[in-house]
Design a protein around this motif. Structure first.
Motif, PDB file in Angstrom:
ATOM      1  N   PRO A 100      21.599 -55.856  24.611  1.00  0.00           N
ATOM      2  CA  PRO A 100      22.724 -55.470  25.626  1.00  0.00           C
ATOM      3  C   PRO A 100      23.717 -53.957  26.105  1.00  0.00           C
ATOM      4  O   PRO A 100      23.600 -52.996  25.115  1.00  0.00           O
ATOM      5  N   GLU A 101      24.295 -54.283  26.838  1.00  0.00           N
ATOM      6  CA  GLU A 101      24.651 -52.875  27.232  1.00  0.00           C
ATOM      7  C   GLU A 101      26.198 -53.506  26.491  1.00  0.00           C
ATOM      8  O   GLU A 101      27.068 -54.163  27.030  1.00  0.00           O
ATOM      9  N   THR A 102      27.423 -51.471  26.505  1.00  0.00           N
ATOM     10  CA  THR A 102      28.260 -51.932  26.272  1.00  0.00           C
ATOM     11  C   THR A 102      28.943 -51.488  27.700  1.00  0.00           C
ATOM     12  O   THR A 102      28.558 -51.582  28.411  1.00  0.00           O
ATOM     13  N   GLY A 103      30.120 -52.271  27.409  1.00  0.00           N
ATOM     14  CA  GLY A 103      31.176 -52.058  28.258  1.00  0.00           C
ATOM     15  C   GLY A 103      30.990 -53.467  29.383  1.00  0.00           C
ATOM     16  O   GLY A 103      31.565 -53.220  30.420  1.00  0.00           O
ATOM     17  N   ARG A 104      29.899 -53.954  29.665  1.00  0.00           N
ATOM     18  CA  ARG A 104      29.517 -54.342  30.311  1.00  0.00           C
ATOM     19  C   ARG A 104      29.869 -56.123  30.519  1.00  0.00           C
ATOM     20  O   ARG A 104      30.086 -56.514  28.852  1.00  0.00           O
ATOM     21  N   TRP A 105      30.464 -56.969  30.799  1.00  0.00           N
ATOM     22  CA  TRP A 105      30.914 -58.670  30.800  1.00  0.00           C
ATOM     23  C   TRP A 105      29.882 -59.280  31.014  1.00  0.00           C
ATOM     24  O   TRP A 105      29.045 -59.283  32.239  1.00  0.00           O
ATOM     25  N   TYR A 106      28.991 -60.465  29.749  1.00  0.00           N
ATOM     26  CA  TYR A 106      27.996 -61.118  29.809  1.00  0.00           C
ATOM     27  C   TYR A 106      28.758 -62.245  29.685  1.00  0.00           C
ATOM     28  O   TYR A 106      29.894 -63.006  28.800  1.00  0.00           O
ATOM     29  N   HIS A 107      27.740 -63.879  29.973  1.00  0.00           N
ATOM     30  CA  HIS A 107      28.566 -65.406  29.633  1.00  0.00           C
ATOM     31  C   HIS A 107      27.363 -65.236  28.648  1.00  0.00           C
ATOM     32  O   HIS A 107      26.466 -65.713  29.451  1.00  0.00           O
ATOM     33  N   LEU A 108      28.194 -65.874  27.555  1.00  0.00           N
ATOM     34  CA  LEU A 108      26.988 -66.491  26.595  1.00  0.00           C
ATOM     35  C   LEU A 108      27.855 -68.420  26.372  1.00  0.00           C
ATOM     36  O   LEU A 108      28.651 -68.381  25.940  1.00  0.00           O
ATOM     37  N   THR A 109      26.311 -68.699  26.728  1.00  0.00           N
ATOM     38  CA  THR A 109      26.281 -70.309  25.572  1.00  0.00           C
ATOM     39  C   THR A 109      25.825 -70.581  25.044  1.00  0.00           C
ATOM     40  O   THR A 109      24.182 -70.034  25.413  1.00  0.00           O
ATOM     41  N   GLY A 110      25.885 -71.034  23.461  1.00  0.00           N
ATOM     42  CA  GLY A 110      25.400 -71.251  22.655  1.00  0.00           C
ATOM     43  C   GLY A 110      25.063 -73.168  22.620  1.00  0.00           C
ATOM     44  O   GLY A 110      25.824 -73.629  22.425  1.00  0.00           O
ATOM     45  N   VAL A 133      31.929 -62.121  27.454  1.00  0.00           N
ATOM     46  CA  VAL A 133      32.860 -61.065  26.044  1.00  0.00           C
ATOM     47  C   VAL A 133      31.224 -59.936  27.014  1.00  0.00           C
ATOM     48  O   VAL A 133      30.356 -59.986  27.039  1.00  0.00           O
ATOM     49  N   ARG A 134      32.320 -59.057  26.252  1.00  0.00           N
ATOM     50  CA  ARG A 134      32.496 -57.512  27.059  1.00  0.00           C
ATOM     51  C   ARG A 134      32.401 -56.715  24.922  1.00  0.00           C
ATOM     52  O   ARG A 134      32.903 -57.223  24.606  1.00  0.00           O
ATOM     53  N   LEU A 135      31.314 -55.926  25.025  1.00  0.00           N
ATOM     54  CA  LEU A 135      31.502 -55.311  23.324  1.00  0.00           C
ATOM     55  C   LEU A 135      31.729 -54.052  23.641  1.00  0.00           C
ATOM     56  O   LEU A 135      31.035 -53.205  24.722  1.00  0.00           O
ATOM     57  N   ASP A 136      31.956 -53.351  23.001  1.00  0.00           N
ATOM     58  CA  ASP A 136      32.562 -52.107  23.266  1.00  0.00           C
ATOM     59  C   ASP A 136      31.750 -51.221  22.441  1.00  0.00           C
ATOM     60  O   ASP A 136      32.081 -49.983  22.517  1.00  0.00           O
ATOM     61  N   LYS A 137      30.598 -51.777  21.182  1.00  0.00           N
ATOM     62  CA  LYS A 137      29.864 -50.831  21.083  1.00  0.00           C
ATOM     63  C   LYS A 137      28.557 -51.912  20.244  1.00  0.00           C
ATOM     64  O   LYS A 137      28.721 -52.863  20.369  1.00  0.00           O
ATOM     65  N   ALA A 138      27.488 -51.624  20.425  1.00  0.00           N
ATOM     66  CA  ALA A 138      26.223 -52.348  20.083  1.00  0.00           C
ATOM     67  C   ALA A 138      24.983 -51.759  18.884  1.00  0.00           C
ATOM     68  O   ALA A 138      24.685 -51.268  19.703  1.00  0.00           O
ATOM     69  N   ASP A 139      25.605 -51.679  17.825  1.00  0.00           N
ATOM     70  CA  ASP A 139      24.594 -51.192  16.622  1.00  0.00           C
ATOM     71  C   ASP A 139      24.204 -52.199  15.682  1.00  0.00           C
ATOM     72  O   ASP A 139      24.009 -53.430  16.261  1.00  0.00           O
ATOM     73  N   GLY A 140      24.189 -51.959  14.213  1.00  0.00           N
ATOM     74  CA  GLY A 140      23.628 -52.724  13.542  1.00  0.00           C
ATOM     75  C   GLY A 140      24.601 -53.965  13.389  1.00  0.00           C
ATOM     76  O   GLY A 140      23.973 -53.982  11.849  1.00  0.00           O
ATOM     77  N   ALA A 141      25.537 -53.572  13.508  1.00  0.00           N
ATOM     78  CA  ALA A 141      26.285 -54.366  12.549  1.00  0.00           C
ATOM     79  C   ALA A 141      26.555 -55.659  14.005  1.00  0.00           C
ATOM     80  O   ALA A 141      26.713 -55.765  14.848  1.00  0.00           O
ATOM     81  N   PHE A 142      26.309 -56.457  12.620  1.00  0.00           N
ATOM     82  CA  PHE A 142      27.228 -58.270  13.441  1.00  0.00           C
ATOM     83  C   PHE A 142      27.804 -58.081  14.246  1.00  0.00           C
ATOM     84  O   PHE A 142      29.402 -57.960  13.656  1.00  0.00           O
ATOM     85  N   GLN A 143      28.422 -59.377  15.200  1.00  0.00           N
ATOM     86  CA  GLN A 143      29.999 -59.325  15.724  1.00  0.00           C
ATOM     87  C   GLN A 143      29.553 -61.153  16.279  1.00  0.00           C
ATOM     88  O   GLN A 143      28.529 -60.493  16.960  1.00  0.00           O
ATOM     89  N   THR A 144      30.262 -61.549  16.374  1.00  0.00           N
ATOM     90  CA  THR A 144      30.887 -63.162  16.511  1.00  0.00           C
ATOM     91  C   THR A 144      31.730 -62.955  17.262  1.00  0.00           C
ATOM     92  O   THR A 144      33.043 -62.720  17.363  1.00  0.00           O
ATOM     93  N   ILE A 145      31.617 -63.957  18.449  1.00  0.00           N
ATOM     94  CA  ILE A 145      31.831 -64.172  19.777  1.00  0.00           C
ATOM     95  C   ILE A 145      32.992 -65.805  18.917  1.00  0.00           C
ATOM     96  O   ILE A 145      34.189 -65.976  19.434  1.00  0.00           O
ATOM     97  N   VAL A 146      32.018 -67.042  19.026  1.00  0.00           N
ATOM     98  CA  VAL A 146      32.678 -68.364  18.240  1.00  0.00           C
ATOM     99  C   VAL A 146      31.907 -68.446  16.934  1.00  0.00           C
ATOM    100  O   VAL A 146      30.697 -68.410  17.000  1.00  0.00           O
TER     101      VAL A 146
END
Length: 834
Positions: A748-758, A699-712
């Motif tokens: 997390p930083e915006t614009g950077r790709w992260y690998h997430l596993t839950g 996942v790559r976030l384009d914003k990282a503020d006080g709003a929740f964002q769901t990937i899966v």
């Protein structure tokens, strides 16, 4: 003279045969001016069944200290003179005061007859010494105050004989040297109570009720005032600790001027002597109790105890008392989880939250029958425990808990909800240790609770130290360092004490025990019902209001049955429902605040409560093991998202919803989502949420503020079954259930790709989050999940039945697994770039 805190001796409760002793106490002689003006009972907003019984000759006449009983005593409750006082005002020696107050009801209460708050006040009355006792007789005359809120000074015949600080503990004064030879004696008490304007321990009291969870304060004398003549050398306290392993009672008789004297203790069962010991006063003695009959909620058996102080063979003082043989501890259940044990057997503690407030007497119950009523209702409704919530009761309350058979979790009264000011911290700790000292011999008390929801906490390490100090003071009971450690103003888990305690409304809470600490639901429930003509403010609220008694009862039963699930799956050892009665603006009681109306069907309440105690004991064994799942790192579904949403591992092809587009991504292409209505729908519930599972994505976030964002996530009936997400509240990645998050370490930083596993691991009862192949966070999540009801989706969640938390960024390489991946597999998956 000033009586230091350490000179205060335990004021306790007694065997049923001794309850009538209080009728022998004289009411005392009123001051000469007492005839005018007269005392008049106030009109409370609500009257209890006992309000009309209270008057000058019936103001708590019972013997107030049943664990240390002497036959001769004199009750000083009744009508006293009263007047407002100023800072440093001289005592009104020989000067009548203009109002009349009924002691021991706090001045804000209707029963006091004052029914208003004063920051400072004087009380005045005359008394005569007990019949047959005289100055110079070789005996001493002790004056006892059950409690005065908050600072007190006492004068007898114009001589100041004591000062005391602390609103919940008592103090004793030897007034012998201040007495006149004959005739009436003058007693004056000054009290100051600034309540929430200071850092003093106040519990739920406030000068002005907030119509919510805090209530009208109680100032001045609020427990029984009484006198007793004692020998020059006398017993001042009994410290009793049952020792089941040794079939004995460990006993220390504390004395004054007892050097060189001996103590004889005799334990009896139904009048039959079962054990005797003689030894030096002030030392620990061992009273044999062979083949002990054990005390428990279902069998609250109490032994009688007689203790005599001897000079040679001559008895100089004798007191009677009682004790129960019981032991509280911890042991693993059949499921391997650590649980609370009573007398070596696991016993689930099922309790209510008991605030101890009254609409007519506020901090003080109107009568002893009223004091007993709340505890009797616990028993009648099938509870076996009670949490005395940030208040300390008169000794007779604990007597009734002993006699009826209730396990008491005793809170320390909190200061204000913010950190206790540094100047007040030593006072808080002193009052906490005095609470333990005064109540260390009650059979019913099984746990000490220094902090509630972080109220007053100033430092997590200090909280841990305080828990350790209480443990050193009383190693025979559990210590719950902070009830509601997951809530509110808590500074977090110190790791100390014997208990992990979470609060959850409506709940129940489901923390898991660890290797050394049991876990409990410290507060849950809070279902409410309005009851016309039985509400303090004419209205009020609860955590969830219900329309009628039948619905309220049904919600309670459903909520309590969930306690069984929490106990079996998570291993909680106790559950505490909020609460026994309504209190002011809180309408979530089994009973109305006036104790006039039962709001639920109490037969159904009792039935489910007894079911919980029978079934929530850890005997069900371990959680069933999940199946092995599909091997390999591809998973049961795999979405490379390389220009198509096809499932490369199975048959759950997905659909792009809302017009998202393909973009260059971490590996080949991925899907860009705009954070507003765009997501990917797999068209089916891919994951079986009733078992273990794993979700993974780049996942790559384009914003990282006080709003929740769901990937899966996967849609539930109202809330997503799980969220692999960016938590706006924490501004960190998370693997979450509603209200439970395993969080990453940093924003997390915006614009950077992260690998997430839950990962959902039902065997360990937890959620785990991995970021870039490394374990980033874990949290307890031991409750079983229901079977899936909605589609697995990429790029949004569901909450309250609505789509929420759309992803603003890009997603790639989504894997779904029907098992909990291992840490090694997750590291390999990350390294593969898929």
């Amino acid at each position: 003279m000033t009586t230091p805190r350490t000179a205060r001796r335990a004021v306790t409760a007694v065997a049923v045969a001794l309850l009538a002793i209080g009728t022998a106490g004289a009411a005392g002689v009123a001051p000469a001016a007492a005839a005018e003006p007269q005392w008049h009972k106030g009109i409370p907003p609500l009257a209890t069944p006992w309000t009309a019984q209270v008057g000058p000759r019936n103001a708590l006449p019972e013997y107030p200290r049943p664990q240390l009983v002497r036959g001769r005593w004199q009750n000083l409750n009744g009508v006293w003179e009263f007047g407002r006082a100023a800072v440093d005002q001289a005592p009104p020696v020989g000067q009548p005061l203009g109002e009349r107050v009924l002691v021991p009801y706090p001045i804000e209460s209707a029963l006091s007859g004052i029914q208003r708050h004063e920051d400072r006040m004087f009380y005045r009355r005359a008394f005569t010494v007990p019949a047959g006792w005289r100055v110079g007789s070789g005996q001493r005359l002790m004056l006892h105050f059950g409690a005065v809120d908050y600072d007190a000074k006492v004068w007898v015949n114009g001589t100041r004989v004591a000062t005391h600080r602390g609103g919940y503990d008592g103090f004793d004064i030897d007034v012998t040297d201040a007495l006149r030879g004959t005739g009436p004696q003058e007693l004056i008490v000054w009290a100051e109570d600034l309540t929430d304007a200071t850092g003093q321990p106040i519990g739920k009291q406030r000068r002005v009720s907030d119509r919510g969870i805090f209530y009208q304060g109680s100032s001045g004398i609020w427990r029984t005032v009484w006198m007793e003549p004692v020998a020059d050398s006398s017993i001042t306290g009994l410290v009793t600790t049952p020792d089941l392993a040794a079939s004995a009672l460990r006993l220390t008789a504390e004395t004054v001027r007892g050097d060189g004297l001996t103590v004889r203790a005799v334990a009896k069962a139904g009048g039959r002597v079962v054990g005797t010991v003689t030894g030096a006063a002030g030392t620990e003695l061992v009273v044999p109790v062979p083949r002990a009959e054990l005390w428990s909620p279902d069998h609250p058996y109490l032994y009688d105890l007689e203790v005599t102080l001897l000079r040679g063979r001559t008895a100089v003082d004798t007191v009677t008392s009682y004790f129960g043989m019981r032991e509280i501890g911890k042991k693993p259940g059949a499921d391997g989880k650590l649980r609370i044990a009573l007398n070596g057997k696991i016993l689930f503690n099922l309790a209510t939250l008991d605030q101890g407030f009254w609409p007519d007497g506020l901090n003080t119950a109107p009568t002893d029958a009223g004091l007993k009523f709340d505890l009797q209702q616990h028993k009648d409704m099938g509870f076996n425990a009670v949490r005395k919530h940030i208040k300390v009761e008169p000794d007779r309350w604990y007597y009734w808990a002993d006699k009826l058979g209730l396990l008491v979790w005793q809170d320390m009264p909190a200061a204000n909800t913010g950190p206790i000011p540094e100047a007040w911290r030593a006072q808080f700790e002193a009052e906490l240790h005095e609470l333990v000292r005064e109540h260390r011999s009650w059979t019913s008390i099984v746990a000490w609770v220094p902090f509630n929801e972080g109220w007053g906490e100033w430092d997590r390490e200090a909280t841990g130290r305080i828990a350790d100090d209480v443990r050193k003071q009383d190693p025979s009971r559990l210590v719950n360092a902070h009830s509601g450690v997951n809530c509110c103003n808590s500074h977090g888990d110190s790791g100390r004490g014997d208990v992990i305690d979470h609060h959850q409304y409506l709940g129940p809470a489901s923390p898991a025990p660890d290797a050394t600490r049991v876990s409990i639901d410290g507060e849950h429930g809070g279902f409410g019902l309005r009851t016309s003509n039985h509400m303090w403010f004419g209205d009020g609220q609860a955590y969830e209001m219900e329309p009628d008694s039948a619905t309220l009862t049904r919600k309670y039963v459903e909520n309590q049955r969930a306690v069984i699930t929490s106990a079996r799956s998570c291993g909680i050892s106790a559950a505490i429902y909020t609460q026994i009665t309504d209190v002011e603006g809180e309408l979530n009681g089994f009973w109305t605040y006036d104790r006039q109306v039962a709001k639920m069907d109490l037969r159904q309440v009792r039935a489910v409560n007894r079911e919980i105690i029978a079934r929530a004991d850890g005997s069900a064994g371990n959680v069933p093991q999940p199946g092995p799942g599909t091997p390999g790192l591809t998973g049961v579904a795999f979405y490379p998202l390389d220009g198509t949403a096809e499932d490369a591992a199975g048959d759950h092809d997905a659909t792009l919803v809302g017009g998202p587009g393909y973009v260059d991504a971490h590996r080949g292409q991925g899907v860009a989502l705009n954070g507003s209505g765009q997501f990917i729908d797999t068209g089916a519930p891919v994951l079986n949420t009733a078992s273990d599972y794993t979700a993974s994505a780049w996942v790559r976030l384009d914003k990282a503020d006080g709003a929740f964002q769901t990937i899966v996530s996967q849609d539930g009936a109202s809330v997503s079954d799980f969220f692999l997400q960016y938590s706006g509240a924490d501004q960190r990645f998370a693997m979450s259930f509603a209200g439970v998050r395993a969080l990453g370490p940093a924003k997390p930083e915006t614009g950077r790709w992260y690998h997430l596993t839950g990962v959902r691991d039902s065997v360990r009862g937890e959620l785990r989050l991995y970021v870039d192949g490394e374990l980033a966070g874990r949290t307890g999540a031991c409750l079983p999940q229901a079977a899936p009801t909605g589609n697995t989706v990429i790029g949004r969640g569901r909450y309250g039945g609505n789509p929420v938390d759309y992803l603003d960024g890009a997603v790639d390489q989504v894997h779904l697994y029907d098992r909990a991946l291992s840490a090694t597999e997750i590291k390999d998956l990350y390294a593969s770039g898929q």
